[in-house]
Design a protein around this motif. Structure first.
Motif, PDB file in Angstrom:
ATOM      1  N   ARG A   1       0.802  -1.334  -0.027  1.00 53.26           N
ATOM      2  CA  ARG A   1       0.020   0.102   0.078  1.00 53.26           C
ATOM      3  C   ARG A   1       0.838   1.554  -0.090  1.00 53.26           C
ATOM      4  N   GLN A   2       1.941   1.168   0.777  1.00 53.00           N
ATOM      5  CA  GLN A   2       2.800   2.412   0.865  1.00 53.00           C
ATOM      6  C   GLN A   2       3.514   2.404  -0.368  1.00 53.00           C
ATOM      7  N   ILE A   3       3.867   1.607  -0.952  1.00 44.32           N
ATOM      8  CA  ILE A   3       4.590   1.608  -2.327  1.00 44.32           C
ATOM      9  C   ILE A   3       3.594   2.229  -3.619  1.00 44.32           C
ATOM     10  N   GLY A   4       2.241   1.620  -3.359  1.00 43.75           N
ATOM     11  CA  GLY A   4       1.409   1.956  -4.318  1.00 43.75           C
ATOM     12  C   GLY A   4       0.981   3.381  -4.278  1.00 43.75           C
ATOM     13  N   ARG A   5       1.020   3.928  -2.958  1.00 40.39           N
ATOM     14  CA  ARG A   5       0.677   5.436  -2.751  1.00 40.39           C
ATOM     15  C   ARG A   5       1.789   6.134  -3.281  1.00 40.39           C
ATOM     16  N   LEU A   6       3.007   5.756  -3.177  1.00 37.10           N
ATOM     17  CA  LEU A   6       3.865   6.655  -3.366  1.00 37.10           C
ATOM     18  C   LEU A   6       4.081   6.615  -4.809  1.00 37.10           C
ATOM     19  N   GLY A   7       3.917   5.616  -5.776  1.00 37.29           N
ATOM     20  CA  GLY A   7       3.894   5.608  -7.111  1.00 37.29           C
ATOM     21  C   GLY A   7       2.677   6.575  -7.620  1.00 37.29           C
TER      22      GLY A   7
ATOM     23  N   LEU B   1      -1.355  19.436 -16.650  1.00 32.72           N
ATOM     24  CA  LEU B   1      -2.491  20.110 -16.851  1.00 32.72           C
ATOM     25  C   LEU B   1      -2.473  21.398 -16.323  1.00 32.72           C
ATOM     26  N   GLY B   2      -1.507  21.744 -15.378  1.00 31.39           N
ATOM     27  CA  GLY B   2      -1.694  23.130 -14.602  1.00 31.39           C
ATOM     28  C   GLY B   2      -2.788  23.231 -13.738  1.00 31.39           C
ATOM     29  N   ARG B   3      -3.298  21.923 -13.459  1.00 29.51           N
ATOM     30  CA  ARG B   3      -4.344  21.998 -12.216  1.00 29.51           C
ATOM     31  C   ARG B   3      -3.750  20.997 -11.156  1.00 29.51           C
ATOM     32  N   LYS B   4      -4.348  21.315 -10.065  1.00 28.49           N
ATOM     33  CA  LYS B   4      -3.974  20.201  -8.911  1.00 28.49           C
ATOM     34  C   LYS B   4      -4.539  18.893  -9.270  1.00 28.49           C
ATOM     35  N   GLY B   5      -3.504  18.045  -9.287  1.00 29.10           N
ATOM     36  CA  GLY B   5      -3.855  16.496  -9.497  1.00 29.10           C
ATOM     37  C   GLY B   5      -3.715  15.777  -8.258  1.00 29.10           C
ATOM     38  N   GLU B   6      -4.748  14.881  -7.889  1.00 27.74           N
ATOM     39  CA  GLU B   6      -4.773  14.431  -6.504  1.00 27.74           C
ATOM     40  C   GLU B   6      -4.812  12.737  -6.746  1.00 27.74           C
ATOM     41  N   LEU B   7      -4.363  12.186  -5.717  1.00 25.21           N
ATOM     42  CA  LEU B   7      -4.598  10.716  -5.606  1.00 25.21           C
ATOM     43  C   LEU B   7      -5.770  10.499  -4.634  1.00 25.21           C
ATOM     44  N   LYS B   8      -6.905  10.108  -5.477  1.00 26.58           N
ATOM     45  CA  LYS B   8      -8.204  10.171  -4.403  1.00 26.58           C
ATOM     46  C   LYS B   8      -8.341   8.862  -3.716  1.00 26.58           C
ATOM     47  N   ILE B   9      -7.918   7.954  -4.230  1.00 26.60           N
ATOM     48  CA  ILE B   9      -8.115   6.505  -3.621  1.00 26.60           C
ATOM     49  C   ILE B   9      -6.997   5.447  -4.172  1.00 26.60           C
ATOM     50  N   SER B  10      -6.448   4.955  -3.237  1.00 30.44           N
ATOM     51  CA  SER B  10      -5.334   3.990  -3.403  1.00 30.44           C
ATOM     52  C   SER B  10      -5.728   2.844  -2.764  1.00 30.44           C
ATOM     53  N   GLN B  11      -5.594   1.796  -3.349  1.00 28.20           N
ATOM     54  CA  GLN B  11      -5.847   0.345  -2.822  1.00 28.20           C
ATOM     55  C   GLN B  11      -4.902  -0.769  -3.034  1.00 28.20           C
ATOM     56  N   VAL B  12      -4.569  -1.873  -2.221  1.00 33.28           N
ATOM     57  CA  VAL B  12      -4.046  -2.993  -2.636  1.00 33.28           C
ATOM     58  C   VAL B  12      -4.801  -4.091  -2.292  1.00 33.28           C
ATOM     59  N   LEU B  13      -5.284  -4.901  -3.117  1.00 33.30           N
ATOM     60  CA  LEU B  13      -6.273  -5.950  -2.857  1.00 33.30           C
ATOM     61  C   LEU B  13      -5.778  -7.382  -3.628  1.00 33.30           C
ATOM     62  N   PRO B  14      -5.957  -8.258  -2.846  1.00 33.26           N
ATOM     63  CA  PRO B  14      -5.937  -9.507  -3.696  1.00 33.26           C
ATOM     64  C   PRO B  14      -7.253  -9.909  -4.320  1.00 33.26           C
TER      65      PRO B  14
ATOM     66  N   ILE C   1      -2.426  -9.725  -6.910  1.00 28.18           N
ATOM     67  CA  ILE C   1      -2.629  -8.608  -6.325  1.00 28.18           C
ATOM     68  C   ILE C   1      -2.644  -7.252  -6.975  1.00 28.18           C
ATOM     69  N   VAL C   2      -3.725  -6.826  -6.945  1.00 28.54           N
ATOM     70  CA  VAL C   2      -4.071  -5.439  -7.603  1.00 28.54           C
ATOM     71  C   VAL C   2      -3.731  -4.086  -6.922  1.00 28.54           C
ATOM     72  N   MET C   3      -2.611  -3.504  -7.315  1.00 38.20           N
ATOM     73  CA  MET C   3      -2.232  -2.099  -6.641  1.00 38.20           C
ATOM     74  C   MET C   3      -3.105  -0.955  -7.553  1.00 38.20           C
ATOM     75  N   SER C   4      -4.113  -0.504  -7.036  1.00 40.68           N
ATOM     76  CA  SER C   4      -4.452   0.593  -7.973  1.00 40.68           C
ATOM     77  C   SER C   4      -4.565   1.941  -7.101  1.00 40.68           C
TER      78      SER C   4
ATOM     79  N   LEU D   1      -1.161  -1.178 -10.928  1.00 36.70           N
ATOM     80  CA  LEU D   1       0.073  -2.036 -11.132  1.00 36.70           C
ATOM     81  C   LEU D   1      -0.048  -3.284 -10.667  1.00 36.70           C
ATOM     82  N   LEU D   2       0.245  -4.465 -11.676  1.00 32.16           N
ATOM     83  CA  LEU D   2       0.194  -5.708 -11.382  1.00 32.16           C
ATOM     84  C   LEU D   2       1.446  -6.526 -11.616  1.00 32.16           C
ATOM     85  N   PRO D   3       2.120  -6.521 -10.428  1.00 28.73           N
ATOM     86  CA  PRO D   3       3.453  -7.097 -10.340  1.00 28.73           C
ATOM     87  C   PRO D   3       3.225  -8.688 -10.539  1.00 28.73           C
TER      88      PRO D   3
END
Lengths: 214, 162
Positions: free
Chosen positions: A23-29, A41-54, A173-176, A192-194
């Protein structure tokens, strides 16, 4: 037809601490990718939701609103000390939103060549940022293929992306990471699908025991 | 009319007037077997060509062409189908992306899947009546057990029956 529970053999019975690491790695990426999107885009981009799930393969293809949902996808394979597939997937309307912010295009109907190559470039940059963050964090050299683009059914794109993982089991393991742009709303998902052996490698590098109960 | 939905690396069998479907085939191949006299249709969603690619101990036999297709045939025979009457149709096996040069074997998995399905069917002496394979588009397929027709849908294309 009964569907297997999402806990097949490979990579799915991952201990909680290991999942937290991912999760930590996925969030960082994904945060690095969101930052790139902001610059782009010259606008603030955000990570809305970060998940790691099998997830079982059939749950993955449902993830984006059904196997037949039409999506714009940029795909890249990365190799090196660890390997896997990386995707930037957007619902059509979200892709149009990005195209509109970057050009005068973004109308209705089929995507033009120009629009598609624009999306490919955006995907290229976001995937590149994610992979860079990943490789910095793990202190590993990772090489990404030149990303390719497709506009097609989510199920078709995701199931293809799971073929290598399919050799080891029926779950992945899906890192989204779900991105959004201030004032624009949703701006696609990074996946990310390792490869399963690479997950083990990541745990090893970070000093997490292979079958540990840590 | 009931429709049975088959997921990735899953198989199923239905009888007339039921239909059987699988959604979003990319590099995967939807293989159908049909016994016209019995009005029985079977489908399997094959993901990989050969069981020798499996890593680790036991594996899902419905995932690999060389185990999935013989298993589907046996299942249908056990339910009353006649092996000699079975006819096959194939759809899928697309190459979803092209990445100039690198990662070729991964990208050509669709083609390898189709070839492995043909080989498995040949070994079982099951004729292939029709195919809609290859290309670069994803497909959704549905087999109608009353007619044996296989409907193939792809984005940006007219739906067709094979």
């Amino acid at each position: 037809m009964s569907r297997e529970e999402p806990q097949g053999r490979s990579g799915s019975l991952v201990p909680r601490a290991h999942l937290s690491l991912l999760r930590q790695i996925g969030r960082l990426g994904a945060e690095n990718a969101a930052l790139s999107l902001s610059f782009l885009l010259g606008r603030k981009g955000e990570l809305k939701i970060s998940q790691v799930l099998p997830l079982h393969f059939n749950e993955i293809t449902e993830y984006l609103g059904g196997a037949e949902e039409r999506v714009v996808t940029v795909f890249a394979r990365f190799e090196g000390n660890i390997s896997g597939n990386m995707l930037y997937v957007l619902h059509e309307e979200d892709a149009r939103g990005i195209i509109a912010s970057l050009s005068d295009d973004g109308g209705e109907g089929e995507f033009s060549e120009m629009e598609l190559s624009l999306m490919q470039e955006v995907g290229n940059i976001l995937i590149g940022s994610y992979i860079t963050a990943l490789s910095d964090f793990l202190a590993l050299e990772l090489k990404s293929s030149v990303p390719a683009l497709a506009v097609d059914m989510a199920g078709a794109i995701l199931s293809f992306s799971l073929s290598e993982i399919g050799r080891s089991g029926d779950t992945a393991i899906v890192m989204s990471g779900g991105l959004s742009i201030e004032g624009k709303g949703a701006s696609g998902h990074l996946f990310l699908l390792p490869d399963p052996q690479s997950l083990e490698k990541i745990f090893e590098i970070m000093g997490f025991p292979a079958n540990g109960n840590s | 009319m009931a429709t049975l939905r088959v997921g990735i690396a899953e198989a199923g069998v239905v009888r007339a007037p039921g239909t059987i479907t699988t959604l979003g085939l990319g590099s995967c191949v939807g293989v159908t077997l049909y016994d016209e006299k019995k009005g029985m249709g079977g489908m399997v969603h094959v993901m990989l060509p050969f069981t020798e690619l499996a890593r680790g101990g036991d594996f899902n036999r419905s995932k690999f062409a060389d185990s999935a297709i013989p298993d589907l045939m046996k299942k249908m025979v056990s339910l009353g189908a006649d092996q000699r009457r079975l006819k096959a149709k194939l759809a899928g096996g697309a190459q979803m992306f092209s990445l100039g040069g690198t990662g070729d074997s991964l990208l050509k998995i669709g083609l390898r899947n189709v070839e492995a399905c043909r080989k498995a069917l040949l070994e079982l002496n099951i004729p292939i009546l029709a195919e809609d394979t290859g290309g670069s588009r994803g497909r959704t397929v549905e087999l109608f057990t009353e007619t044996g027709l296989l409907e193939v849908r792809a984005i940006g294309k007219e739906k067709r029956f094979i």
